[in-house]
Design a protein around this motif. Structure first.
Motif, PDB file in Angstrom:
ATOM      1  N   LEU B 152      58.971  25.873   0.887  1.00 25.04           N
ATOM      2  CA  LEU B 152      59.524  24.574   0.494  1.00 25.04           C
ATOM      3  C   LEU B 152      59.073  23.473   1.448  1.00 25.04           C
ATOM      4  CD1 LEU B 152      63.102  25.505  -0.703  1.00 25.04           C
ATOM      5  CD2 LEU B 152      61.085  24.987  -2.054  1.00 25.04           C
ATOM      6  N   GLU B 153      58.932  23.805   2.748  1.00 23.41           N
ATOM      7  CA  GLU B 153      58.435  22.796   3.695  1.00 23.41           C
ATOM      8  C   GLU B 153      57.050  22.318   3.287  1.00 23.41           C
ATOM      9  OE1 GLU B 153      58.520  24.277   7.704  1.00 23.41           O
ATOM     10  OE2 GLU B 153      60.662  24.635   7.562  1.00 23.41           O
ATOM     11  N   ILE B 154      56.195  23.268   2.913  1.00 20.98           N
ATOM     12  CA  ILE B 154      54.837  22.894   2.509  1.00 20.98           C
ATOM     13  C   ILE B 154      54.886  22.083   1.217  1.00 20.98           C
ATOM     14  CG2 ILE B 154      52.623  23.837   1.756  1.00 20.98           C
ATOM     15  CD1 ILE B 154      53.009  26.035   3.791  1.00 20.98           C
ATOM     16  N   ALA B 155      55.793  22.456   0.313  1.00 19.42           N
ATOM     17  CA  ALA B 155      55.942  21.689  -0.930  1.00 19.42           C
ATOM     18  C   ALA B 155      56.371  20.255  -0.625  1.00 19.42           C
ATOM     19  CB  ALA B 155      56.960  22.368  -1.844  1.00 19.42           C
ATOM     20  N   VAL B 156      57.276  20.087   0.356  1.00 13.99           N
ATOM     21  CA  VAL B 156      57.727  18.739   0.715  1.00 13.99           C
ATOM     22  C   VAL B 156      56.570  17.918   1.271  1.00 13.99           C
ATOM     23  CG1 VAL B 156      59.139  17.485   2.398  1.00 13.99           C
ATOM     24  CG2 VAL B 156      60.152  19.302   1.048  1.00 13.99           C
ATOM     25  N   MET B 157      55.717  18.574   2.096  1.00 14.26           N
ATOM     26  CA  MET B 157      54.553  17.855   2.641  1.00 14.26           C
ATOM     27  C   MET B 157      53.629  17.391   1.533  1.00 14.26           C
ATOM     28  SD  MET B 157      53.237  19.678   6.065  1.00 14.26           S
ATOM     29  CE  MET B 157      51.890  18.540   6.249  1.00 14.26           C
ATOM     30  N   LEU B 158      53.419  18.290   0.553  1.00 15.25           N
ATOM     31  CA  LEU B 158      52.535  17.942  -0.559  1.00 15.25           C
ATOM     32  C   LEU B 158      53.130  16.770  -1.342  1.00 15.25           C
ATOM     33  CD1 LEU B 158      49.898  18.819  -1.859  1.00 15.25           C
ATOM     34  CD2 LEU B 158      51.187  20.291  -3.384  1.00 15.25           C
ATOM     35  N   LEU B 159      54.438  16.803  -1.541  1.00 17.47           N
ATOM     36  CA  LEU B 159      55.107  15.696  -2.241  1.00 17.47           C
ATOM     37  C   LEU B 159      54.924  14.392  -1.478  1.00 17.47           C
ATOM     38  CD1 LEU B 159      58.474  17.175  -3.544  1.00 17.47           C
ATOM     39  CD2 LEU B 159      56.584  16.237  -4.876  1.00 17.47           C
ATOM     40  N   ALA B 160      55.013  14.478  -0.134  1.00 15.16           N
ATOM     41  CA  ALA B 160      54.836  13.269   0.681  1.00 15.16           C
ATOM     42  C   ALA B 160      53.440  12.698   0.484  1.00 15.16           C
ATOM     43  CB  ALA B 160      55.086  13.592   2.154  1.00 15.16           C
ATOM     44  N   ALA B 245      42.098  21.498  -2.123  1.00 18.10           N
ATOM     45  CA  ALA B 245      42.334  21.816  -0.714  1.00 18.10           C
ATOM     46  C   ALA B 245      43.757  21.454  -0.320  1.00 18.10           C
ATOM     47  CB  ALA B 245      41.329  21.069   0.161  1.00 18.10           C
ATOM     48  N   LEU B 246      44.250  20.336  -0.846  1.00 22.29           N
ATOM     49  CA  LEU B 246      45.609  19.909  -0.521  1.00 22.29           C
ATOM     50  C   LEU B 246      46.636  20.915  -1.025  1.00 22.29           C
ATOM     51  CD1 LEU B 246      45.407  16.111  -1.331  1.00 22.29           C
ATOM     52  CD2 LEU B 246      45.907  17.088   0.883  1.00 22.29           C
ATOM     53  N   ALA B 247      46.388  21.439  -2.230  1.00 21.69           N
ATOM     54  CA  ALA B 247      47.377  22.318  -2.856  1.00 21.69           C
ATOM     55  C   ALA B 247      47.172  23.781  -2.489  1.00 21.69           C
ATOM     56  CB  ALA B 247      47.335  22.141  -4.372  1.00 21.69           C
ATOM     57  N   ALA B 248      46.057  24.107  -1.787  1.00 19.94           N
ATOM     58  CA  ALA B 248      45.689  25.510  -1.564  1.00 19.94           C
ATOM     59  C   ALA B 248      46.796  26.301  -0.871  1.00 19.94           C
ATOM     60  CB  ALA B 248      44.396  25.586  -0.748  1.00 19.94           C
ATOM     61  N   GLY B 249      47.399  25.702   0.151  1.00 19.67           N
ATOM     62  CA  GLY B 249      48.430  26.415   0.903  1.00 19.67           C
ATOM     63  C   GLY B 249      49.595  26.806   0.025  1.00 19.67           C
ATOM     64  N   LEU B 250      50.081  25.810  -0.734  1.00 20.88           N
ATOM     65  CA  LEU B 250      51.224  26.056  -1.606  1.00 20.88           C
ATOM     66  C   LEU B 250      50.876  27.079  -2.682  1.00 20.88           C
ATOM     67  CD1 LEU B 250      54.113  25.063  -2.016  1.00 20.88           C
ATOM     68  CD2 LEU B 250      53.245  23.407  -3.636  1.00 20.88           C
ATOM     69  N   LEU B 251      49.660  26.946  -3.256  1.00 25.47           N
ATOM     70  CA  LEU B 251      49.245  27.865  -4.317  1.00 25.47           C
ATOM     71  C   LEU B 251      49.157  29.297  -3.809  1.00 25.47           C
ATOM     72  CD1 LEU B 251      46.553  25.914  -6.347  1.00 25.47           C
ATOM     73  CD2 LEU B 251      48.783  26.739  -7.123  1.00 25.47           C
ATOM     74  N   LEU B 288      45.108  25.616   7.017  1.00 24.67           N
ATOM     75  CA  LEU B 288      44.034  24.714   6.608  1.00 24.67           C
ATOM     76  C   LEU B 288      44.575  23.623   5.685  1.00 24.67           C
ATOM     77  CD1 LEU B 288      41.125  27.259   6.048  1.00 24.67           C
ATOM     78  CD2 LEU B 288      41.723  25.968   8.088  1.00 24.67           C
ATOM     79  N   SER B 289      45.473  24.036   4.788  1.00 23.82           N
ATOM     80  CA  SER B 289      46.024  23.079   3.841  1.00 23.82           C
ATOM     81  C   SER B 289      46.870  22.024   4.559  1.00 23.82           C
ATOM     82  CB  SER B 289      46.865  23.830   2.816  1.00 23.82           C
ATOM     83  OG  SER B 289      47.097  23.039   1.712  1.00 23.82           O
ATOM     84  N   ILE B 290      47.637  22.460   5.557  1.00 26.17           N
ATOM     85  CA  ILE B 290      48.446  21.515   6.333  1.00 26.17           C
ATOM     86  C   ILE B 290      47.539  20.520   7.049  1.00 26.17           C
ATOM     87  CG2 ILE B 290      49.906  21.318   8.400  1.00 26.17           C
ATOM     88  CD1 ILE B 290      51.267  23.931   7.459  1.00 26.17           C
ATOM     89  N   GLY B 291      46.414  21.026   7.585  1.00 30.08           N
ATOM     90  CA  GLY B 291      45.463  20.129   8.237  1.00 30.08           C
ATOM     91  C   GLY B 291      44.972  19.051   7.293  1.00 30.08           C
ATOM     92  N   VAL B 292      44.591  19.457   6.075  1.00 27.64           N
ATOM     93  CA  VAL B 292      44.089  18.481   5.095  1.00 27.64           C
ATOM     94  C   VAL B 292      45.210  17.531   4.670  1.00 27.64           C
ATOM     95  CG1 VAL B 292      42.939  18.217   2.881  1.00 27.64           C
ATOM     96  CG2 VAL B 292      42.378  20.148   4.314  1.00 27.64           C
ATOM     97  N   MET B 293      46.432  18.068   4.509  1.00 23.22           N
ATOM     98  CA  MET B 293      47.545  17.210   4.074  1.00 23.22           C
ATOM     99  C   MET B 293      47.866  16.155   5.122  1.00 23.22           C
ATOM    100  SD  MET B 293      50.305  19.426   1.944  1.00 23.22           S
ATOM    101  CE  MET B 293      50.382  20.951   2.829  1.00 23.22           C
ATOM    102  N   LEU B 294      47.878  16.566   6.403  1.00 17.32           N
ATOM    103  CA  LEU B 294      48.179  15.590   7.459  1.00 17.32           C
ATOM    104  C   LEU B 294      47.102  14.513   7.522  1.00 17.32           C
ATOM    105  CD1 LEU B 294      49.458  17.967  10.275  1.00 17.32           C
ATOM    106  CD2 LEU B 294      50.799  16.349   8.961  1.00 17.32           C
ATOM    107  N   THR B 295      45.835  14.934   7.328  1.00 16.75           N
ATOM    108  CA  THR B 295      44.755  13.942   7.302  1.00 16.75           C
ATOM    109  C   THR B 295      44.939  13.001   6.117  1.00 16.75           C
ATOM    110  OG1 THR B 295      43.383  15.746   8.092  1.00 16.75           O
ATOM    111  CG2 THR B 295      42.273  13.701   7.556  1.00 16.75           C
ATOM    112  N   ALA B 296      45.374  13.562   4.980  1.00 14.49           N
ATOM    113  CA  ALA B 296      45.595  12.738   3.794  1.00 14.49           C
ATOM    114  C   ALA B 296      46.687  11.712   4.048  1.00 14.49           C
ATOM    115  CB  ALA B 296      45.968  13.623   2.604  1.00 14.49           C
TER     116      ALA B 296
END
Lengths: 95, 311
Positions: B152-160, B245-251, B288-296
């Motif tokens: 859920l934490e990763i889902a929240v990051m993706l939502l952000a 790449a953004l969604a890879a972690g959650l997927l 890796l996905s968190i890295g891309v999300m934070l950069t995004a």
């Protein structure tokens, strides 16, 4: 030996407090940023001394992360925050 | 406890209180931002003193890297008259009620802490460790026992990221400041080191403090540095590849969580013999996905306007 490490860490932390005074007094943004960087470097040294005192190996990783990310703040500062014209340094305060 | 040790803790605590106060009440925004960044630094040292190196590592990776960069970049985008603006209302509030409130809050926390059952859940985690698939209790909790929370934490990051991207275009092109000729050289030096450290922390997460979040933060720091040095998101990467790449972690997380249902029938119940591999996959994908999300998040919008150049 542990006492020696803690005395060293204490001395460095006192230096951090001095740097803190520069962060608070300024007067320009660059002064604050640079003393912030100094605090970062000192924190790496403090962490390594704490490793010496406690022997918890993960502390080295924390120090590594701080050391490798030290450039991050100052690069962002120079590229994004620093005013184009130093004459209109908006952070200067009338103190 | 030796006097030097006690004095160290007292000085650390005092500096943290001063910095926290400055972070909230400083007269100009830049001072507040620097105070907040330094507060993060000392917080990491405090976590080390409390013998919680996992949290210290996360604080170091996120606080020293991306949080500071995000705040400084935001400050740069504010209009000059707002940047130096005194926070009138906050400055007028006197210190006394805040002090009282802080004291009351600390006392309440202390009372709650004392009221909690004494050994907590630590013993149960340690007794379940043989089935966890990793040696580090923290990673075991994050990616096995309480993997649902991490998902859920990763889902929240993706939502952000989705929320920020929906607000407008990326802001990189609009801000060019002083020329910095040595910056690309510095980034060429630092970027490989940051990527190396990313994988080091991912590997380390299996048996000690480390793991996906600090590793992702380091990767993001490398990518943000490259962006600051003038690199652009390559054109062939924008659109679908970047979104994947953004969604890879959650997927990866969801696929594995549902996939293990075939064996055990329970959501997220890793079969113990496959647990090490499954956790490693989730950890790498999430990191890796968190890295891309934070950069995004730093990009501030979907990169659309690419005029040549590459990372």
């Amino acid at each position: 030996m542990t006492v020696f490490y803690f005395a060293g860490a204490l001395f460095l932390l006192a230096n951090v407090v001095v740097a803190l005074a520069r962060v608070l007094r300024g007067p320009t943004a660059a002064d604050r940023m640079l003393s912030g960087e100094l605090m970062g470097t000192t924190a790496v040294a403090v962490l390594l001394l704490l490793y010496g005192a406690t022997g918890i190996e993960a502390i080295i990783d924390v120090a590594l992360v701080f050391a490798i990310l030290a450039a991050m703040a100052v690069v962002t500062f120079v590229r994004r925050t620093w005013p184009e014209d130093p004459a209109v340094d908006n952070e200067r305060e009338q103190t | 406890m030796h006097p030097a040790e006690a004095l160290f803790d007292a000085l650390l605590l005092l500096s943290m209180v001063v910095l926290a106060w400055q972070g909230v009440h400083a007269r100009n925004m830049f001072r507040a931002v620097v105070s907040f960044m330094m507060f993060g630094l000392l917080t990491a040292v405090a976590w080390v003193r409390l013998e919680a190196p996992d949290i210290a590592l996360a604080e170091a990776a996120l606080g020293a890297g991306l949080t500071g960069a995000l705040l400084l970049a935001t400050l740069g985008r504010l209009k000059p008259e707002r940047r130096g603006a005194r926070l009138q209302r906050a400055a007028k509030l006197s210190m006394l009620p805040w002090l009282a409130l802080g004291l009351a809050g600390t006392m309440t926390l202390l009372a709650v802490t004392l009221a909690l059952p004494a050994p907590g859940l630590g013993e149960r985690v340690l007794s379940a460790m043989p089935e966890a698939g990793v040696d580090s209790p923290v990673t075991a909790v994050l990616l096995n026992f309480r993997a649902w929370d991490t998902l859920l934490e990763i889902a929240v990051m993706l939502l952000a990221v989705i929320a920020i991207w929906s607000l407008g275009q990326d802001v990189l092109a609009s801000t060019s400041r002083l020329p910095a000729p040595s910056l690309p050289a510095l980034v060429r030096l630092l970027f490989p080191l940051l990527v190396l450290s990313t994988f080091y922390l991912l590997w380390r997460g299996g048996h000690g403090p480390g793991g996906a979040f600090p590793a992702g933060a380091l990767l993001a720091a490398g990518l943000v540095l490259a962006l600051l040095a003038g690199a652009r998101v390559p054109e062939r990467m924008t659109g679908a590849p970047l979104r994947c790449a953004l969604a890879a972690g959650l997927l990866a997380f969801i696929i594995i969580a549902v996939g293990v249902m075939a064996e055990g029938g329970v959501f997220f119940a890793y079969p113990p013999r496959h647990a090490p591999m499954l956790i490693a996959i989730v950890e790498i994908a999430a990191g890796l996905s968190i890295g891309v999300m934070l950069t995004a998040l730093f990009l501030g919008g979907e990169p659309t306007d690419t005029q040549g150049g590459s990372t």
